[in-house]
Enzyme design. Structure first.
Site, short mmCIF file in Angstrom:
data_model
loop_
_atom_site.label_atom_id
_atom_site.label_comp_id
_atom_site.label_asym_id
_atom_site.label_seq_id
_atom_site.Cartn_x
_atom_site.Cartn_y
_atom_site.Cartn_z
N CYS A 130 2.19 1.06 -3.65
CA CYS A 130 2.59 -0.08 -2.81
C CYS A 130 2.24 -1.43 -3.43
O CYS A 130 3.00 -2.39 -3.29
CB CYS A 130 1.96 0.07 -1.43
N HIS A 155 0.51 9.97 7.31
CA HIS A 155 -0.46 8.90 7.12
C HIS A 155 0.01 7.62 7.79
O HIS A 155 1.21 7.42 7.99
CB HIS A 155 -0.69 8.64 5.62
N LYS A 211 5.50 -2.26 7.61
CA LYS A 211 6.59 -1.69 6.83
C LYS A 211 6.59 -0.17 6.99
O LYS A 211 5.59 0.43 7.37
CB LYS A 211 6.45 -2.06 5.36
N HIS A 243 4.11 3.92 10.03
CA HIS A 243 5.10 5.00 10.09
C HIS A 243 5.20 5.64 11.47
O HIS A 243 4.17 5.85 12.13
CB HIS A 243 4.73 6.11 9.10
N ASP A 295 1.28 -0.12 6.11
CA ASP A 295 2.18 0.99 6.38
C ASP A 295 2.16 1.25 7.88
O ASP A 295 1.07 1.25 8.49
CB ASP A 295 1.71 2.24 5.63
N ASP A 318 -2.02 -2.98 2.25
CA ASP A 318 -2.32 -1.64 2.79
C ASP A 318 -3.77 -1.19 2.62
O ASP A 318 -4.04 -0.04 2.22
CB ASP A 318 -1.40 -0.61 2.14
N HIS A 350 8.58 10.43 10.15
CA HIS A 350 8.98 9.76 8.92
C HIS A 350 9.33 10.77 7.83
O HIS A 350 8.65 11.79 7.65
CB HIS A 350 7.85 8.84 8.43
#
Length: 352
Positions: free
Chosen positions: A275, A205, A230, A156, A154, A109, A160
């Site tokens: 993470c 984010h 993810k 999203h 990430d 990330d 989310h």
């Protein structure tokens, strides 16, 4: 290597060591000091002192308890010795991996929003500068020959459940101490559902296809890397590059690493205590020998970072500086913690 070979020097030449069966027999003979065709705990300790050394050849200390546990893994008939037949597993499943690991570099990330965007770690309590990981990671990619490189991101959707702006869209569980009407940024809430989900509320984010979700523009991208996206399920968060937070679904990373024969996972990125930490914990749970590259990570809370490090080390993971990684990848710096972790995995996988 002859019967009179110097046992302390046996693991110095990796290429010579891991050739045909005569090397396995030579290794056994080198540490069978009394020539009774079996290794005692004391003789196995001599093997371990030769095996677990740094790249300067200095032996690492090994706890007597852990030495005994490792010995018991290979003493399958529990007679207090490792005979030549038992040594075959010790050689093929343990020594070979310790001396010649297969490495994966998992870069977690390193995205714009965590560096200078909506969830920049510089605005969190540890006040880390996320961009500082980029040159460290790039240097590692340039100078260390990892067998596998993976980038996680990430990814999203706008709706989310981790976004504080969406807190009213999801039903709260009665156990949640914070109610939707009172929820603020960084509060912890409990959402209803199956399973019930404990969730920290973050600012929006890493929204799919946005600038914030892009990797930092200066981060080196290598060919043939694995890509892990993810957090795309709106109803559950996913810190780890392996699983979502409830371990209901996986990203496929574990399967892809196993297909490539990976034994050792080196983890870095943002954020150490979120993470990166979740990825390292799941890596250990999945049976990979796991190493966090400390100077290639930045985090949110100094206290939580320290807690995470203690958890990793308590579970036979290792925390190192990037400058130490090359010799570990090459099998010249061999940590007893990782050898112990591997032995326990072999024990747990062995049929009763």
């Amino acid at each position: 290597m002859s019967r009179v070979a110097d046992a302390d020097c046996f693991f110095g030449g990796r290429e010579e060591l891991l050739s045909p069966d005569d090397s396995m027999n030579a290794c056994f003979t080198a540490f069978d000091k009394d020539r009774d065709n079996r290794l005692s705990v004391v003789e196995f300790g001599g093997l371990c002192r030769a095996l677990f050394r740094n790249d300067a050849g200095k032996p690492y200390l090994l706890e007597a308890r852990k030495l005994a546990e490792m010995f018991s893994v290979f003493d399958k008939n529990e007679d207090g010795y490792i005979d030549r037949e038992e040594f075959k597993m010790c050689w093929s499943k343990w020594i070979k991996t310790v001396v010649r690991p297969v490495s994966a570099f998992v870069i977690v990330d390193v995205q714009n929003d965590f560096i200078s965007g909506s969830l920049a770690v510089c605005n969190c309590s540890a006040q880390h500068k996320g961009e500082e990981v980029v040159p460290v990671i790039n240097e590692a990619l340039d100078t260390i020959k990892f067998d596998v490189v993976a980038y996680s991101m990430d990814w999203h959707p706008n709706n989310h459940l981790s976004f504080v702006t969406n807190v009213a869209k999801y039903p709260m569980h009665p156990s949640s101490k914070v109610k939707a009407a009172d929820a603020k940024l960084y509060d912890k809430v409990v959402y209803d559902g199956d399973p019930v989900k404990e969730q920290i509320l973050w600012p929006p984010h890493c929204i799919q296809d946005s600038w914030g979700a892009e990797l930092h523009p200066d981060l080196k991208i290598v060919d043939n890397a694995l890509w892990i996206k993810k957090g795309y399920d709106p109803e559950i968060d996913s810190y780890s590059a392996f699983f979502d937070n409830a371990k209901i679904s996986d990203t496929g990373l574990s399967r892809q690493l196993r297909q490539r024969g990976v034994t050792d996972v080196f983890v870095c990125g943002i954020a150490t205590d979120v993470c990166v930490g979740a990825t390292a914990i799941h890596s250990l749970e999945e049976g990979f020998r796991t190493i966090i590259m400390d100077d290639a990570c930045r985090g949110v809370s100094a206290e939580d970072i320290e807690t995470l490090k203690q958890d990793i080390m308590r579970n036979s993971g290792v925390i190192v500086a990037t400058s130490q990684v090359k010799s570990m990848v090459q099998g010249r710096d061999r940590r007893p913690e990782l050898g112990y972790k591997l032995a326990l995995m072999l024990r747990d996988a062995r049929p009763c």
